[in-house]
Each structure stands twice: as C-alpha cells, then as structure tokens.
Design an enzyme around this catalytic site. Structure first.
Site: not given
Length: 208
Positions: A38, A41-43
C-alpha cells in the site's frame, strides 16, 4: 457458487490469456502468492528509490493493512480487508511498469493512469468488497514472510499464500476498460449523477 463454476486465477500468472479473457464486472478468485503493498511501499520503492525485497513479476498485490498475530515463530492472519486504492493512483502506473505485477486488488476503483498501464502491460485491477476482512483472513493458507517490517504492520510487505481469495470483481481489464467510469457514464446518461445516488450505486457494486 460451486468450485466448478468459479473462475480461479493462479499466481504467478504463467499464461496471461486467462487474464485477457476477463471483462469488467467479471468475478474471480485468486490462488497462489498474494503480497500486500500500500502507500508506504509504493513511496519507498518509487520515490525513495529502494529496491523491492521481493520480485513481484507476474504476481498479485493487495492494497491492504492486515491484522497479524505472532504464534510461536509464525505469523497468523487475523483480518485482511482492502484499503482505498485511489491513494495509490499517483504511483500505480509506474509501479505496474517497473514490477511486472499482473493483478492489483483494492477498494474504491482507480483512475485513467492505472487503466492505461493495465492496457499497456496486460494487467488487471480488481475490487475486494469492504467489510470482509475476516473472510479474507480465512482464505490465507500461510503467511510466508514479511518484508519492510519497519514500516509497521499495516504498511509492511506481507507475502501470503492464499486459496480462492475473493470474491474479486474486475474493475479494470486488460483492455483498459474501467468499471468506475462505466458506472459514472451510466449515471450521467440516466440523469442520476447526484452525489447520493452515485455513492449508493458504488456501494452496491462493492466500491465503497
């Protein structure tokens, strides 16, 4: 629904033709490897530039913050429900391109950038109904591992083995068709695009 009539997609996805046969609104279940990924993790991956500790190529990710319990040396999934996917819209096209992930699962629908990436890379986005966290946990056979645990339980990368995880509804197919756009268009055409009525329709479809 009997197991014989279920559409079951297995990960890793070896043959993408099964994904390409799915259309928006179709229901399926997932068996195999499912990884939670979410906001953080993406950042960390796309903004901070850290390499992912797991190869997501041909796998499925879930926008979720699960509740886990340590039992001895193993983790047990207590609840796993979807979080709102729109927060990942800024990242998801690049995430799909760089990881090769084939199935994204969440709640609330996603936008044009994600739809374009699904069309380009033959991936799909599906929704898992909200309020089904305990059901989702019952479909987790094993918590294989956890990575980036320093992000905290909700944001960590949880690597799960699941069996018939779902029901999942295709919201963006491999052609880039977007179910949330279709619902909005239908509402406009029928003169029902008031906020209350659109919200009710999205809830009926499991988006909210």
């Amino acid at each position: 629904m009997s197991s014989e009539s279920k559409i079951i997609i297995k990960t890793p996805v070896i043959d993408s033709s099964q994904l390409e046969e799915l259309r928006i609104g179709d229901m399926f279940y997932l068996s195999g490897i499912l990884v939670t990924a979410r906001d953080a993790v993406h950042k960390r991956f796309l903004i901070d530039g850290e390499s992912l500790p797991i190869d997501l190529k041909d796998l499925a990710i879930l926008h979720a913050g699960p509740v886990m319990k340590k039992v001895g040396e193993k983790w047990q999934c207590i609840s796993i429900g979807p979080t709102t996917s729109r927060r990942m819209e800024y990242y998801e096209d690049e995430f799909i391109e760089k990881t090769g992930v084939k199935i994204i699962i969440g709640k609330g629908g996603m936008g044009k950038k994600t739809a374009h990436a699904c069309s380009k890379h033959k991936a799909i986005y599906a929704i898992f109904p909200g309020g089904c966290g305990v059901l989702g946990a019952s479909e987790v056979e094993e918590v294989i591992d956890v990575k980036w645990e320093d992000l905290g339980m909700p944001e960590a990368l949880w690597i799960l083995k699941v069996k018939e995880f779902g029901p999942l509804i295709v919201s963006i197919d491999t052609r880039g068709n977007n179910l949330s756009d279709a619902i909005l268009e239908e509402s406009i055409m029928n003169g029902r695009v008031t906020g209350e009525k659109l919200e009710k329709k999205l809830k009926e479809m499991g988006f909210l």
